[in-house]
Structure formats: structure tokens, C-alpha cells
Motif scaffolding. Structure first.
Motif, PDB file in Angstrom:
ATOM      1  N   SER A  45       0.822  -1.130  -0.049  1.00  0.00           N
ATOM      2  CA  SER A  45       0.148   0.106  -0.101  1.00  0.00           C
ATOM      3  C   SER A  45       0.950   1.300  -0.102  1.00  0.00           C
ATOM      4  CB  SER A  45      -0.980   0.078   1.157  1.00  0.00           C
ATOM      5  OG  SER A  45      -2.015   0.944   1.195  1.00  0.00           O
ATOM      6  N   VAL A  46       0.667   2.096  -1.034  1.00  0.00           N
ATOM      7  CA  VAL A  46       1.563   3.206  -1.059  1.00  0.00           C
ATOM      8  C   VAL A  46       0.494   4.362  -1.236  1.00  0.00           C
ATOM      9  CG1 VAL A  46       2.929   4.589  -2.760  1.00  0.00           C
ATOM     10  CG2 VAL A  46       3.198   2.069  -2.492  1.00  0.00           C
ATOM     11  N   LEU A  47       1.023   5.731  -0.300  1.00  0.00           N
ATOM     12  CA  LEU A  47       0.328   6.774  -0.485  1.00  0.00           C
ATOM     13  C   LEU A  47       1.417   8.163  -0.499  1.00  0.00           C
ATOM     14  CD1 LEU A  47      -2.085   8.641   0.078  1.00  0.00           C
ATOM     15  CD2 LEU A  47      -1.874   8.265   2.365  1.00  0.00           C
ATOM     16  N   CYS A  48       1.252   8.683  -1.701  1.00  0.00           N
ATOM     17  CA  CYS A  48       2.242   9.815  -1.992  1.00  0.00           C
ATOM     18  C   CYS A  48       1.699  11.099  -2.620  1.00  0.00           C
ATOM     19  CB  CYS A  48       3.203   9.168  -3.019  1.00  0.00           C
ATOM     20  SG  CYS A  48       4.585  10.466  -3.367  1.00  0.00           S
ATOM     21  N   VAL A  49       1.759  12.069  -1.645  1.00  0.00           N
ATOM     22  CA  VAL A  49       1.178  13.244  -2.051  1.00  0.00           C
ATOM     23  C   VAL A  49       2.180  14.594  -2.213  1.00  0.00           C
ATOM     24  CG1 VAL A  49      -0.762  12.964  -0.801  1.00  0.00           C
ATOM     25  CG2 VAL A  49       0.785  14.054   0.176  1.00  0.00           C
ATOM     26  N   PRO A  50       1.976  15.574  -3.073  1.00  0.00           N
ATOM     27  CA  PRO A  50       2.924  16.665  -3.476  1.00  0.00           C
ATOM     28  C   PRO A  50       2.632  17.810  -2.352  1.00  0.00           C
ATOM     29  CG  PRO A  50       0.705  16.894  -4.854  1.00  0.00           C
ATOM     30  CD  PRO A  50       0.634  15.465  -4.106  1.00  0.00           C
ATOM     31  N   LEU A  51       3.619  18.471  -2.072  1.00  0.00           N
ATOM     32  CA  LEU A  51       3.946  19.578  -1.110  1.00  0.00           C
ATOM     33  C   LEU A  51       3.658  20.658  -1.997  1.00  0.00           C
ATOM     34  CD1 LEU A  51       6.820  18.179   1.271  1.00  0.00           C
ATOM     35  CD2 LEU A  51       4.274  18.850   1.716  1.00  0.00           C
ATOM     36  N   VAL A  52       2.677  21.469  -2.206  1.00  0.00           N
ATOM     37  CA  VAL A  52       2.647  22.549  -2.897  1.00  0.00           C
ATOM     38  C   VAL A  52       2.226  23.896  -2.058  1.00  0.00           C
ATOM     39  CG1 VAL A  52       1.100  23.602  -4.882  1.00  0.00           C
ATOM     40  CG2 VAL A  52       1.377  21.256  -4.751  1.00  0.00           C
ATOM     41  N   ALA A  53       3.185  25.027  -2.562  1.00  0.00           N
ATOM     42  CA  ALA A  53       2.979  26.489  -1.629  1.00  0.00           C
ATOM     43  C   ALA A  53       3.107  27.392  -2.649  1.00  0.00           C
ATOM     44  CB  ALA A  53       3.885  26.308  -0.428  1.00  0.00           C
ATOM     45  N   GLN A  54       1.905  28.122  -2.654  1.00  0.00           N
ATOM     46  CA  GLN A  54       1.904  29.137  -3.500  1.00  0.00           C
ATOM     47  C   GLN A  54       1.909  28.846  -5.048  1.00  0.00           C
ATOM     48  OE1 GLN A  54       4.688  32.071  -1.965  1.00  0.00           O
ATOM     49  NE2 GLN A  54       3.214  32.694  -0.426  1.00  0.00           N
ATOM     50  N   GLY A  55       1.376  27.520  -5.326  1.00  0.00           N
ATOM     51  CA  GLY A  55       1.520  27.379  -6.740  1.00  0.00           C
ATOM     52  C   GLY A  55       2.732  26.665  -7.080  1.00  0.00           C
ATOM     53  N   HIS A  56       3.628  26.344  -6.264  1.00  0.00           N
ATOM     54  CA  HIS A  56       4.910  25.839  -6.614  1.00  0.00           C
ATOM     55  C   HIS A  56       5.069  24.495  -6.023  1.00  0.00           C
ATOM     56  CE1 HIS A  56       6.425  29.524  -8.528  1.00  0.00           C
ATOM     57  NE2 HIS A  56       5.957  30.168  -7.522  1.00  0.00           N
ATOM     58  N   VAL A  57       5.575  23.584  -6.440  1.00  0.00           N
ATOM     59  CA  VAL A  57       5.917  22.284  -5.977  1.00  0.00           C
ATOM     60  C   VAL A  57       7.172  22.149  -5.125  1.00  0.00           C
ATOM     61  CG1 VAL A  57       6.075  19.723  -6.498  1.00  0.00           C
ATOM     62  CG2 VAL A  57       4.309  20.744  -7.837  1.00  0.00           C
ATOM     63  N   LEU A  58       7.009  21.886  -3.856  1.00  0.00           N
ATOM     64  CA  LEU A  58       8.462  21.792  -3.108  1.00  0.00           C
ATOM     65  C   LEU A  58       8.898  20.665  -2.998  1.00  0.00           C
ATOM     66  CD1 LEU A  58       7.303  24.216  -0.051  1.00  0.00           C
ATOM     67  CD2 LEU A  58       8.226  24.848  -2.246  1.00  0.00           C
ATOM     68  N   GLY A  59       7.971  19.543  -3.112  1.00  0.00           N
ATOM     69  CA  GLY A  59       8.365  18.101  -3.029  1.00  0.00           C
ATOM     70  C   GLY A  59       7.264  17.198  -2.634  1.00  0.00           C
ATOM     71  N   ILE A  60       7.675  15.987  -2.125  1.00  0.00           N
ATOM     72  CA  ILE A  60       6.522  15.039  -1.807  1.00  0.00           C
ATOM     73  C   ILE A  60       6.619  14.503  -0.392  1.00  0.00           C
ATOM     74  CG2 ILE A  60       6.319  14.553  -4.224  1.00  0.00           C
ATOM     75  CD1 ILE A  60       7.884  11.847  -1.966  1.00  0.00           C
ATOM     76  N   VAL A  61       5.457  13.967   0.014  1.00  0.00           N
ATOM     77  CA  VAL A  61       5.326  13.134   0.966  1.00  0.00           C
ATOM     78  C   VAL A  61       5.021  11.829   0.671  1.00  0.00           C
ATOM     79  CG1 VAL A  61       4.519  12.837   3.437  1.00  0.00           C
ATOM     80  CG2 VAL A  61       4.446  15.073   2.557  1.00  0.00           C
ATOM     81  N   TYR A  62       5.978  10.649   1.050  1.00  0.00           N
ATOM     82  CA  TYR A  62       5.762   9.356   0.420  1.00  0.00           C
ATOM     83  C   TYR A  62       5.399   8.498   1.857  1.00  0.00           C
ATOM     84  CZ  TYR A  62       7.044   4.803  -1.272  1.00  0.00           C
ATOM     85  OH  TYR A  62       7.059   3.394  -1.660  1.00  0.00           O
ATOM     86  N   LEU A  63       4.435   7.532   1.904  1.00  0.00           N
ATOM     87  CA  LEU A  63       4.205   6.663   2.868  1.00  0.00           C
ATOM     88  C   LEU A  63       4.069   5.385   2.269  1.00  0.00           C
ATOM     89  CD1 LEU A  63       1.736   8.989   5.207  1.00  0.00           C
ATOM     90  CD2 LEU A  63       4.215   8.460   5.587  1.00  0.00           C
ATOM     91  N   ASP A  64       4.360   4.142   2.954  1.00  0.00           N
ATOM     92  CA  ASP A  64       3.913   2.852   2.246  1.00  0.00           C
ATOM     93  C   ASP A  64       4.055   2.022   3.272  1.00  0.00           C
ATOM     94  OD1 ASP A  64       6.538   1.863   2.792  1.00  0.00           O
ATOM     95  OD2 ASP A  64       7.366   2.046   0.870  1.00  0.00           O
ATOM     96  N   ASN A  65       3.359   0.931   3.298  1.00  0.00           N
ATOM     97  CA  ASN A  65       2.991  -0.245   4.069  1.00  0.00           C
ATOM     98  C   ASN A  65       3.299  -1.488   3.155  1.00  0.00           C
ATOM     99  OD1 ASN A  65       2.297   0.594   6.663  1.00  0.00           O
ATOM    100  ND2 ASN A  65       0.259   1.266   5.758  1.00  0.00           N
TER     101      ASN A  65
END
Length: 355
Positions: A126-146
């Protein structure tokens, strides 16, 4: 649990996490707090946060939980030497590229990812990955898995993680802006300090140059005086044709000798100053020296110095039992001459000087 209670708990937790994230402006602390809190928030086995510059793809921040950061960097850079990736590089790149969250309850059998070698090798479930967005700019990602079937992420987890990511992105942006501001301030202070140091150095060099000029003027003047005296006495003695008495001749010779000693002292001081300025040690010519003749000679010559007046009295008290010493005779002469000269110079109204 009733839906209202669950929603309240969710919002309360989200508010608490937001306050925790915004309690620090240290980027590393914010990142480590974020990944620690979010793993506990959605009950993930592992996770990481990476911050990527979209222009250069350079990672400028990272934090991980239960994942080796060195191995993670190797995977994301495409240089995993073991060919046994810990995470899926393809999923991370997709989220960064599309700016959309990815949720998979079984990534190994998910049509979107089952062809990814990294997913199969990492045994990602199981994977969950979401972008980190601030003021319309992608800063990076948060990735989680099991990687166990018993624990899979649901859509509610994606919703919670996305909301958390929005808060985290703002906290990260604030921390980054603070670090940039602090870096700019430190750079400015460093530049100011360098400018001040250069100004101090310039002032010191200017002062050193001024003092050197004054010293040269002083030495030139001081050397000219005894030379003029010596020349005058020599010319007088040369043209006297027996008109000068023996006592006066003796006095002339004593004056010439005293002025010669004075010139020699000035030259020695000039050479010593030059050596010290060049960080070179003073050279010493040590040998057995009798002090009494040096002291008597200096006592006899100082009455010819320009600061000597009729109000001065020089008392000589030199015992015959003075021991022989090992020393540089010229330096001993120079030291005692300076002491006597200062004693005379700084007694302008006259007085008793005891040697």
C-alpha cells in the motif's frame, strides 16, 4: 465511532499538527517533525519527505522514518548499486510531475505500477504519496508505504495526508524563507566585517606608513646632527695648526667619539627595527664583556648630548668588583645608552642622575 466524532478528532489532530509544524523555523526540525507526525497520523510503516528544486532537480531537504537516507538518495538518483530499491522511484517522479496524489492499496498488482521494477523489487503493497505545494509551486513530496497486506491506506488517509501536506508545505516554505533571510543577513554581516577589516587594515597600513616616514625623518635628523658636529670638530682640528690646547683637543676627541657612538647607536636601532618588522630575530654576538669600561665611556659621552644642561648632574658609582658577563657588547652599550639618554631627556629641569 460516529462520523461527527471522527471528523472532530481528525480536525483536532490536524490543528495540533499544524501548530507543531509552525512552532519552529529550523528546516531540518520541521521536516523531521513532519515525517514523524504524519507516519503516526495515518499509521504508516515507513515514510519520507524530499524537497526538490523543480528547475535543477536538486534535493535541498529531506527526512525519513524507517528508511535509510543514503539508500533512498541512491534510488532517487538512479544509482542504486544493489539493484534492490527500497522505494519506487517511478511513483515519486509521477507525483512530482503530475502534482497529484497517488493512492494504491496493492501497488504490486496495480495496473499503473505493476510494470515498475522498483515496485516489484521493493515488495511495495500500500502506497500513499502526495505533493507538497505552496503558492502554486511544488516543493517536493510526502511518501508513505506499508509492505504488509493487513494494513492498507484508504481514501480518508489520502484526504488527511493531503490536508497535512498543505500545512507542512506552508511551514516548510516559512522555514526556507527564514533560512534564506538568515543566510542573507549572515552574508551581509560577514561582508560588513570584511569591509571593516579591510578598512582597519588600510588605516593600519596608512598609520604604519606615516610612522615609518616620521621615523625616517627622525633618524635622518638625528644622524645629521652628530655628523655635522663631527665634521665641524674635524675641520677645526685640521685647520688649527697648533692653536688648540691639549685639553681642548682632548675635549674635541671625546665629543667626536661620543657623537660617533651616538650615530652607531642610531644605526643599530634602525637595523634592529628593520629586523623586527620583517619578523626576523635579532642577531647576538655573545662574548665575555667587562661592564665597567662600557659604563664609564657612556658616562663620559652623555654630557655632549643635546638634552644635557648645566643643571644636570651625573654621578657614577661603579664598583671595581663588577663581574665579567657574557653578552653582546654592542647591545649592552645600546641598552644603557638608551636608559641614560631617557634619564637626561625626561629631566628637562636638570637633576641628579645616578649610574
Amino acid at each position: 465511532m460516529p462520523a461527527t466524532t471522527e471528523k472532530t478528532n481528525y480536525l483536532t489532530t490536524l490543528l495540533r499538527l499544524g501548530q507543531t509544524l509552525n512552532s519552529s523555523l529550523d528546516l531540518n526540525e520541521v521536516l523531521n517533525t513532519a515525517i514523524r507526525e504524519v507516519v503516526a497520523f495515518v499509521c504508516a510503516e515507513r515514510g519520507f519527505i524530499i524537497l526538490v528544486d523543480q528547475g535543477t532537480n536538486k534535493v535541498w531537504g529531506k527526512a525519513a522514518h524507517n528508511i535509510d537516507l543514503t539508500a533512498l538518495e541512491s534510488v532517487l538518483a538512479g544509482r542504486d548499486p544493489s539493484n534492490k530499491p527500497e522505494v519506487s522511484r517511478g511513483i515519486v517522479e509521477q507525483v512530482l510531475r503530475e502534482r497529484k496524489a497517488v493512492l494504491s492499496t496493492n501497488a504490486m498488482e496495480d495496473p499503473r505500477f505493476q510494470s515498475h521494477t522498483s515496485v516489484q523489487l521493493a515488495h511495495v503493497r500500500s502506497v500513499l504519496c502526495v505533493p507538497l505545494v505552496a503558492q502554486g509551486h511544488v516543493l517536493g513530496i510526502v511518501y508513505l508505504d506499508n509492505r504488509v497486506r493487513a494494513s492498507v491506506f484508504a481514501e480518508s488517509d489520502e484526504e488527511m495526508l493531503s490536508a497535512f501536506a498543505n500545512q507542512a508545505a506552508v511551514a516548510i516554505q516559512n522555514a526556507r524563507l527564514y533560512e534564506n533571510l538568515r543566510g542573507s543577513l549572515e552574508e551581509r554581516l560577514k561582508l560588513q566585517e570584511e569591509l571593516h577589516a579591510k578598512e582597519r587594515e588600510r588605516t593600519a597600513l596608512h598609520e604604519a606608513s606615516r610612522l615609518k616616514s616620521e621615523f625616517i625623518d627622525y633618524v635622518s635628523h638625528e644622524l645629521r646632527n652628530p655628523l655635522t658636529t663631527i665634521r665641524g670638530y674635524v675641520q677645526t682640528l685640521s685647520g688649527a695648526n697648533g692653536e688648540i690646547s691639549a685639553d681642548m683637543r682632548t675635549e674635541f676627541y671625546e665629543t667626536i667619539e661620543a657623537e660617533s657612538d651616538r650615530m652607531l647607536g642610531l644605526i643599530n636601532e634602525l637595523l634592529d627595527s628593520s629586523r623586527l618588522e620583517a619578523d626576523r630575530p635579532l642577531s647576538l654576538n655573545a662574548r665575555c664583556v667587562q661592564l665597567a669600561p662600557i659604563l664609564r665611556r657612556l658616562a663620559g659621552s652623555h654630557k655632549f648630548y643635546k638634552f644635557w644642561t648645566e643643571q644636570h648632574t651625573l654621578i657614577l658609582d661603579i664598583p671595581d668588583t663588577l663581574p665579567e658577563i657574557e653578552a653582546d657588547e654592542d647591545k649592552v652599550h645600546q641598552v644603557v645608552a638608551n636608559l641614560l639618554s631617557n634619564a637626561i631627556k625626561y629631566s628637562p629641569q636638570g637633576g641628579e642622575i645616578l649610574l
